[in-house]
Write a protein that holds these residues in place. Structure first.
Motif, PDB file in Angstrom:
ATOM      1  N   LYS A 196       0.863  -1.144  -0.101  1.00 34.64           N
ATOM      2  CA  LYS A 196       0.072   0.099   0.016  1.00 34.64           C
ATOM      3  C   LYS A 196       1.099   1.241   0.026  1.00 34.64           C
ATOM      4  CE  LYS A 196      -4.178  -1.858   2.298  1.00 34.64           C
ATOM      5  NZ  LYS A 196      -4.864  -1.671   3.717  1.00 34.64           N
ATOM      6  N   ARG A 197       0.338   2.518  -0.499  1.00 34.99           N
ATOM      7  CA  ARG A 197       0.931   3.587  -0.488  1.00 34.99           C
ATOM      8  C   ARG A 197      -0.092   4.617   0.303  1.00 34.99           C
ATOM      9  NH1 ARG A 197       2.654   4.530  -5.463  1.00 34.99           N
ATOM     10  NH2 ARG A 197       1.191   5.984  -6.184  1.00 34.99           N
ATOM     11  N   ASP A 198       0.354   5.079   1.453  1.00 33.08           N
ATOM     12  CA  ASP A 198      -0.599   5.889   2.379  1.00 33.08           C
ATOM     13  C   ASP A 198      -2.277   5.470   2.257  1.00 33.08           C
ATOM     14  OD1 ASP A 198       1.777   7.692   2.225  1.00 33.08           O
ATOM     15  OD2 ASP A 198       1.162   8.577   0.370  1.00 33.08           O
ATOM     16  N   GLY A 199      -2.148   4.153   2.525  1.00 30.56           N
ATOM     17  CA  GLY A 199      -3.420   3.564   2.847  1.00 30.56           C
ATOM     18  C   GLY A 199      -4.014   2.780   1.573  1.00 30.56           C
ATOM     19  N   LYS A 200      -3.475   3.029   0.475  1.00 27.07           N
ATOM     20  CA  LYS A 200      -4.194   2.710  -0.713  1.00 27.07           C
ATOM     21  C   LYS A 200      -3.485   1.627  -1.514  1.00 27.07           C
ATOM     22  CE  LYS A 200      -5.728   4.277  -5.555  1.00 27.07           C
ATOM     23  NZ  LYS A 200      -5.690   5.499  -6.388  1.00 27.07           N
ATOM     24  N   THR A 201      -3.879   0.630  -1.758  1.00 26.46           N
ATOM     25  CA  THR A 201      -3.500  -0.838  -2.213  1.00 26.46           C
ATOM     26  C   THR A 201      -2.751  -0.458  -3.835  1.00 26.46           C
ATOM     27  OG1 THR A 201      -4.966  -2.221  -1.097  1.00 26.46           O
ATOM     28  CG2 THR A 201      -3.772  -3.092  -2.980  1.00 26.46           C
ATOM     29  N   VAL A 202      -1.682  -0.659  -3.898  1.00 28.38           N
ATOM     30  CA  VAL A 202      -1.053  -0.498  -5.099  1.00 28.38           C
ATOM     31  C   VAL A 202      -0.577  -1.878  -5.892  1.00 28.38           C
ATOM     32  CG1 VAL A 202      -0.066   1.725  -4.724  1.00 28.38           C
ATOM     33  CG2 VAL A 202       1.318  -0.292  -4.038  1.00 28.38           C
ATOM     34  N   SER A 203      -0.512  -2.769  -5.143  1.00 32.21           N
ATOM     35  CA  SER A 203      -0.046  -4.142  -5.712  1.00 32.21           C
ATOM     36  C   SER A 203      -0.444  -5.237  -4.696  1.00 32.21           C
ATOM     37  CB  SER A 203       1.147  -4.245  -6.316  1.00 32.21           C
ATOM     38  OG  SER A 203       2.220  -4.150  -5.198  1.00 32.21           O
ATOM     39  N   ILE A 204      -0.834  -6.324  -5.376  1.00 36.65           N
ATOM     40  CA  ILE A 204      -0.807  -7.618  -4.767  1.00 36.65           C
ATOM     41  C   ILE A 204      -0.268  -8.802  -5.453  1.00 36.65           C
ATOM     42  CG2 ILE A 204      -2.742  -9.526  -3.873  1.00 36.65           C
ATOM     43  CD1 ILE A 204      -4.842  -7.127  -3.921  1.00 36.65           C
ATOM     44  N   ARG A 258      12.036 -25.728  -5.015  1.00 37.88           N
ATOM     45  CA  ARG A 258      13.043 -24.949  -5.857  1.00 37.88           C
ATOM     46  C   ARG A 258      12.550 -24.002  -6.640  1.00 37.88           C
ATOM     47  NH1 ARG A 258      17.541 -25.420  -3.491  1.00 37.88           N
ATOM     48  NH2 ARG A 258      18.310 -24.491  -5.191  1.00 37.88           N
ATOM     49  N   THR A 259      11.351 -23.876  -6.959  1.00 35.43           N
ATOM     50  CA  THR A 259      10.681 -22.982  -7.708  1.00 35.43           C
ATOM     51  C   THR A 259       9.435 -22.321  -7.145  1.00 35.43           C
ATOM     52  OG1 THR A 259       9.458 -24.590  -9.064  1.00 35.43           O
ATOM     53  CG2 THR A 259      11.618 -24.098  -9.982  1.00 35.43           C
ATOM     54  N   MET A 260       9.308 -21.059  -7.487  1.00 34.45           N
ATOM     55  CA  MET A 260       8.262 -20.486  -6.838  1.00 34.45           C
ATOM     56  C   MET A 260       7.353 -19.622  -7.991  1.00 34.45           C
ATOM     57  SD  MET A 260       7.992 -17.699  -3.646  1.00 34.45           S
ATOM     58  CE  MET A 260       9.411 -16.633  -4.597  1.00 34.45           C
ATOM     59  N   ASP A 261       6.158 -19.647  -8.035  1.00 33.35           N
ATOM     60  CA  ASP A 261       5.402 -18.913  -9.182  1.00 33.35           C
ATOM     61  C   ASP A 261       4.757 -17.810  -8.363  1.00 33.35           C
ATOM     62  OD1 ASP A 261       5.109 -20.994 -10.856  1.00 33.35           O
ATOM     63  OD2 ASP A 261       3.485 -21.830 -10.293  1.00 33.35           O
ATOM     64  N   VAL A 262       5.085 -16.520  -8.909  1.00 30.19           N
ATOM     65  CA  VAL A 262       4.576 -15.355  -8.435  1.00 30.19           C
ATOM     66  C   VAL A 262       3.519 -14.773  -9.376  1.00 30.19           C
ATOM     67  CG1 VAL A 262       5.288 -12.966  -7.500  1.00 30.19           C
ATOM     68  CG2 VAL A 262       6.899 -15.050  -7.207  1.00 30.19           C
ATOM     69  N   ALA A 263       2.432 -14.100  -8.840  1.00 29.94           N
ATOM     70  CA  ALA A 263       1.378 -13.400  -9.600  1.00 29.94           C
ATOM     71  C   ALA A 263       1.484 -11.913  -9.207  1.00 29.94           C
ATOM     72  CB  ALA A 263       0.086 -14.213  -9.737  1.00 29.94           C
ATOM     73  N   VAL A 264       1.447 -11.104  -9.864  1.00 32.21           N
ATOM     74  CA  VAL A 264       1.420  -9.563  -9.457  1.00 32.21           C
ATOM     75  C   VAL A 264       0.434  -8.820 -10.118  1.00 32.21           C
ATOM     76  CG1 VAL A 264       2.978  -7.614  -9.185  1.00 32.21           C
ATOM     77  CG2 VAL A 264       3.953  -9.626  -9.140  1.00 32.21           C
ATOM     78  N   ASP A 265      -0.733  -8.144  -9.166  1.00 31.96           N
ATOM     79  CA  ASP A 265      -1.582  -7.264  -9.757  1.00 31.96           C
ATOM     80  C   ASP A 265      -1.386  -5.941  -9.543  1.00 31.96           C
ATOM     81  OD1 ASP A 265      -3.612  -9.173 -11.009  1.00 31.96           O
ATOM     82  OD2 ASP A 265      -3.807 -10.069  -8.915  1.00 31.96           O
ATOM     83  N   ASN A 266      -0.940  -5.387 -10.578  1.00 34.29           N
ATOM     84  CA  ASN A 266      -0.838  -3.757 -10.368  1.00 34.29           C
ATOM     85  C   ASN A 266      -2.099  -2.896 -10.118  1.00 34.29           C
ATOM     86  OD1 ASN A 266      -0.434  -1.041 -10.694  1.00 34.29           O
ATOM     87  ND2 ASN A 266       1.611  -1.554 -11.653  1.00 34.29           N
ATOM     88  N   ARG A 272      -2.570   0.444 -12.279  1.00 30.11           N
ATOM     89  CA  ARG A 272      -2.591   0.313 -13.705  1.00 30.11           C
ATOM     90  C   ARG A 272      -3.445  -0.848 -14.270  1.00 30.11           C
ATOM     91  NH1 ARG A 272       1.358   2.650 -16.586  1.00 30.11           N
ATOM     92  NH2 ARG A 272       1.595   0.896 -18.029  1.00 30.11           N
ATOM     93  N   ALA A 273      -4.114  -1.220 -13.372  1.00 24.41           N
ATOM     94  CA  ALA A 273      -5.017  -2.483 -13.561  1.00 24.41           C
ATOM     95  C   ALA A 273      -4.529  -3.399 -14.634  1.00 24.41           C
ATOM     96  CB  ALA A 273      -6.384  -1.818 -14.083  1.00 24.41           C
ATOM     97  N   SER A 274      -3.394  -4.025 -14.265  1.00 22.80           N
ATOM     98  CA  SER A 274      -2.535  -4.878 -15.043  1.00 22.80           C
ATOM     99  C   SER A 274      -1.944  -5.930 -14.356  1.00 22.80           C
ATOM    100  CB  SER A 274      -1.326  -4.259 -15.785  1.00 22.80           C
ATOM    101  OG  SER A 274      -0.567  -3.709 -14.981  1.00 22.80           O
ATOM    102  N   HIS A 275      -1.493  -7.145 -15.058  1.00 22.83           N
ATOM    103  CA  HIS A 275      -1.417  -8.381 -14.355  1.00 22.83           C
ATOM    104  C   HIS A 275       0.027  -8.663 -14.918  1.00 22.83           C
ATOM    105  CE1 HIS A 275      -1.850 -12.299 -12.278  1.00 22.83           C
ATOM    106  NE2 HIS A 275      -1.377 -12.764 -13.470  1.00 22.83           N
ATOM    107  N   MET A 276       0.741  -9.567 -14.365  1.00 17.88           N
ATOM    108  CA  MET A 276       2.195 -10.195 -14.857  1.00 17.88           C
ATOM    109  C   MET A 276       2.311 -11.366 -13.859  1.00 17.88           C
ATOM    110  SD  MET A 276       5.263  -7.766 -13.805  1.00 17.88           S
ATOM    111  CE  MET A 276       6.247  -9.430 -14.391  1.00 17.88           C
TER     112      MET A 276
END
Length: 263
Positions: A223-231, A241-249, A252-256
């Motif tokens: 969060k930035r100043d109380g507002k969620t910026v990414s999950i 040995r491996t880890m999946d990471v999913a990022v919701d911005n 920008r309403a985007s996903h990677m």
């Protein structure tokens, strides 16, 4: 009586081993650039009549493309931008904060206008050496008639030669908390019950909360100043040995997503 005594001895021997059992997330992880799925959402730029308009920036901004510094607001990583038109196909952007250069990006559009390449150096959120690299863009929509070749919509297609400091992160789960630190200076220690904790070393993130979604899964909310910026959702494979990471911005309403490999 002997059975009870034996059970007590075994419990005493096994308890320390259990207490010191390593969490599957413990260790240093490195992003595998061959297993990165970049956002499909396009960036939108218009460079026309001496004005550069970054329509997809969060928040958007519009400045003169005259090579001079122009103030912008609402961006935690920079407060001034200079856009220089090098030629009909090339531009250079210089970002500053408090008068200091924090990032430069040079973008060149191919003669056919369908692709572009960029090269960058970014120290806007690092406490050490800048993050450097280059990459390619694919055009998804044309710009308005009479505008610079950069104008239009672009999707990030690939990154190459990304500096090692941008690819590594180290985690340690201990005492009901998760600690993270990175070579670029970001760090936190947060309880695994979702309690917010300070996030250090990143101008764009002021607090973090982490929950344990399962024995091999963690959800981090920045969060930035109380507002969620990414999950960020992190799931370690059974091989450890491996880890999946999913990022919701969220800005920008985007996903990677990407795969990280334990070092």
């Amino acid at each position: 009586m002997k059975t009870a005594m034996l059970a007590g001895v075994l419990a005493g021997l096994l308890a320390p081993a259990w207490a010191m059992a390593q969490s599957p997330i413990d260790g240093t992880w490195k992003i595998d650039m061959n297993r990165v799925h970049l956002p499909t959402k396009s960036d939108v730029f218009v460079l026309k009549d001496g004005i550069f308009d970054c329509r997809s920036c969060a928040p958007p901004f519009k400045i003169k493309a005259d090579g001079a510094d122009h103030p912008v607001s609402g961006h935690p990583y920079f407060d001034a931008v200079a856009m220089t038109v090098v030629d009909d196909h090339t531009v250079k952007e210089t970002d500053k904060k408090n008068g200091k250069v924090v990032a430069t990006t040079t973008t060149t559009v191919a003669p056919d206008g369908r692709t572009a390449t960029f090269q960058f150096s970014d120290s806007s959120d690092t406490q050490g050496a800048p993050v450097t690299g280059k990459g390619t863009l694919t055009r998804t929509a044309k710009g308005p008639a009479g505008s610079h070749a950069l104008s239009g919509s672009w999707r990030a297609a690939s990154y190459q030669n990304l500096s090692d400091n941008a690819l590594r992160m180290t985690f340690k789960e201990e005492g009901g908390s998760l600690t993270m630190h990175s070579p670029t200076g970001q760090s936190y220690t947060a309880r695994l019950d979702g309690t917010e904790a300070p996030f250090h070393g990143d101008p764009g993130v002021t607090s973090v909360s982490v929950t344990k979604a399962g024995p091999h899964s963690f959800v981090e909310t920045d969060k930035r100043d109380g507002k969620t910026v990414s999950i960020d959702r992190m799931t370690i494979h059974p091989d450890g040995r491996t880890m999946d990471v999913a990022v919701d911005n969220m800005l920008r309403a985007s996903h990677m997503s990407f795969v990280a490999v334990k070092q």
